[in-house]
Design an enzyme around this catalytic site. Sequence first.
Site, PDB file in Angstrom:
ATOM      1  N   SER A 116      -9.603 -53.181  -2.911  1.00  0.00           N
ATOM      2  CA  SER A 116      -9.925 -53.557  -1.551  1.00  0.00           C
ATOM      3  C   SER A 116     -11.407 -53.918  -1.440  1.00  0.00           C
ATOM      4  O   SER A 116     -11.883 -54.802  -2.148  1.00  0.00           O
ATOM      5  CB  SER A 116      -9.508 -52.437  -0.583  1.00  0.00           C
ATOM      6  N   ASP A 122       1.141 -57.376   0.008  1.00  0.00           N
ATOM      7  CA  ASP A 122      -0.103 -56.893   0.612  1.00  0.00           C
ATOM      8  C   ASP A 122      -0.441 -57.785   1.800  1.00  0.00           C
ATOM      9  O   ASP A 122      -0.933 -58.901   1.642  1.00  0.00           O
ATOM     10  CB  ASP A 122      -1.228 -56.927  -0.424  1.00  0.00           C
ATOM     11  N   HIS A 156      -0.817 -52.736  -0.566  1.00  0.00           N
ATOM     12  CA  HIS A 156      -2.242 -52.573  -0.864  1.00  0.00           C
ATOM     13  C   HIS A 156      -2.428 -51.306  -1.696  1.00  0.00           C
ATOM     14  O   HIS A 156      -2.906 -50.287  -1.199  1.00  0.00           O
ATOM     15  CB  HIS A 156      -2.987 -52.490   0.476  1.00  0.00           C
TER      16      HIS A 156
END
EC number: 3.4.14.11
Length: 763
Positions: free
Chosen positions: A349, A469, A499
């Site tokens: 991320s 995601d 994610h």
Amino acid sequence: MKYNQFSFIPRPIAIAEQELQALGFDITHQQADKKALENFCRKIFFNYKDTDYPLHQLIADFETDLLTFFNSERPLTADIFYTISLQLLGFIPHVDFTNTTDFLEKIAFPINYQKGHILEALYHLLVSRQKSGMTLLDDLISKGLIPVDNNYHFFNGKSLATFDTTDLIREVVYVQSPLDTDQDGQLDLIKVNIIRPKTSHQLPTMMTASPYHQGTNVVANDKKLYKMEGDLAVKPARTINVETRDFEPLAAPDVDLPIGESEERFNFIDPYTLNDYFLARGFANIYVSGVGTAGSDGFMTSGDYAQVESFKAVIDWLNGKSIAFSSHRRDQKVVADWASGLVCTTGKSYLGTMSTALATTGVEGLKVIIAESAISSWYDYYRENGLVCSPGGYPGEDLDVLTELTYSRNLLPGDYLRNNAHYQEFLDEQSAQLDRASGDYNQFWHDRNYLPHADKVKATCVFTHGLQDWNVKPRHIFNIFNALPDTVEKHAFLHHGEHVYMHNWQSIDFRESMNTLLSEKMLGQDNHFVLPTLIWQDNSQEQAWTSLAEFGSSNQATLALGTDQKIIDNHYAKAEFERYSKNFRTFKSELFTGKANAICLDLPIKNDYHINGQITLHLTVKSSENKGILSAQVLDYGEKKRFKDVPSVLDLYAIDNGCNFSREALKELPFTKAKERVITKGVLNLQNRTDLLTIEDIPANEWMTFDFTLQPSIYKLEKGDTLRVLLYTTDFEHTIRDNSNYILTVDLDKSNLEIPIENNVGL
């Protein structure tokens, strides 16, 4: 379990023999196969003084225990070899398998035993995964096969866990960056947490650039969240102009100061277990949060190259090109004399995003990035096609909200006292520049777009990304992966999760592949390792991964949408609008089943299709007003087995990342029956129907023809499947929630769906 082994390197028999003997295995290529196997098995049970006992507890076949077999005159057969091998890898007869041959086929067993080649088979067996997710060799070393001596040892091109993680150096230094983001007249210092083994070797470094690691301000974050309800703005027609410019750091001269050691220690920092895996194998770990975080100086600039420069300065320090101080007094320098200067960045991320951004600076010493679920353009994270578009699961968030979350200096009361007033002015300016009112691209967002700088990348790039995601959407990896110069070595692992991390999944040897790659790039192993460019998780079967040549096929299949005209009513009754606004998951559920305001089209699939790339809707549309949101989703619809998007725990604490160090769970995506799976989706402001930089008027009740490109994916459809295409206006998870009275009409006869097809499949 199925084997998908990408990390194994076939070795000449002389090298395999040498490496086996270095580990203490009494095996030579001249030995008879059966004797070599017995010596191997007895060494496996090195923690037993009497190795007859564990051999007595294994079987050679379903009628004979292993000790009896070794004491007999019976020859070694392939079936016996495989039955023994499966047990050494943790598979239990009568529980996991009752027929060896059938089970080998079921799990795609990677080892091929041939008579007279036992040494090669045992060599391969050691680096194959057990059911627990560890290789057989990693498991043996974790139990003490060879000494933990703080020296490098290699097997099959992989560094082994022989560095002592019970006695580590944990120190803090403050790197001087070429920045003054808070404009206090001093260059910003960047706090660096270092964890390294005690060794005489110069160490390569695993660096995690994480704005979260010094703490997060959840209270400030929640106060800053935006209300999603409101009217879609009508924008004046214009063309947007932006300029790509290189970041210009401030001069950061060296200073004549004494050289000493760090003055600050720490006991714990939230680790990334892949870093821990490499720590035990002779890689230093460093965690850096960058400007505007607790312990560092400056303000949180959120995604621009000033923030990136604060991390780059740390890599420069590891290479002797910038300086670090032992404290905020700035009166004593610390030299990274323990470091080789070679760096691999890691994390998911925001952390992976900084890996990508750092690569686009071309910084010397950055050899590899492992960027997981990484952003390649911050506009594409918080906006889409001229619309505010919240990341999946986080309606109301924006970049200035993230700034509040990560500006952890305000968690230190002294820093708050001295700097908060100035910081609030800075934050207000940032909020204005991101231009939430229009949702348009501008210079602020362009300065946070790493794609125009992809030509500077030199590091080997490894990406992982979930095709489910909807937080950091698949377009991010698609764009950066395809923007990299041909001279850059690149690899992508694409899975069907959301994610999430994937390094501890049972079905793929990701950790071992990264070990092989990094041992070559950063530890000098001449591996000639060939890792496929793109490794994709096959959605049509459980635990199957395959290699592909590219992400994005140029072959197209066209599907008709219909022959009539259909309408989308943007307006909902007040109670229904409030219900959807309160819980966007309710909206998604009812949208998928055709209960929300949407055009719902079910397209029967008449051929097998292997989708690879961006699905595009070619549409003819008109709006009853001079504005309009168009949202779309394409589903694989109808009950069948599909992957869930969050991995489940198969075995808690099964994986040992060293020698009883940093244990973690073995996981895998469940493959179960489900009603539908989102293949792709997208949102579009009809004023941006031509492109992102062109804003056009929408003439009410006049037809517009345009292409609407959705998020990229790789997905297999089979003949007989159903594609459900959903066209609607407001998306209660992502877009502004506009409940005004307007209607969109779609001429299906003049519209179609274009699907990129892998290798002409389905054409």
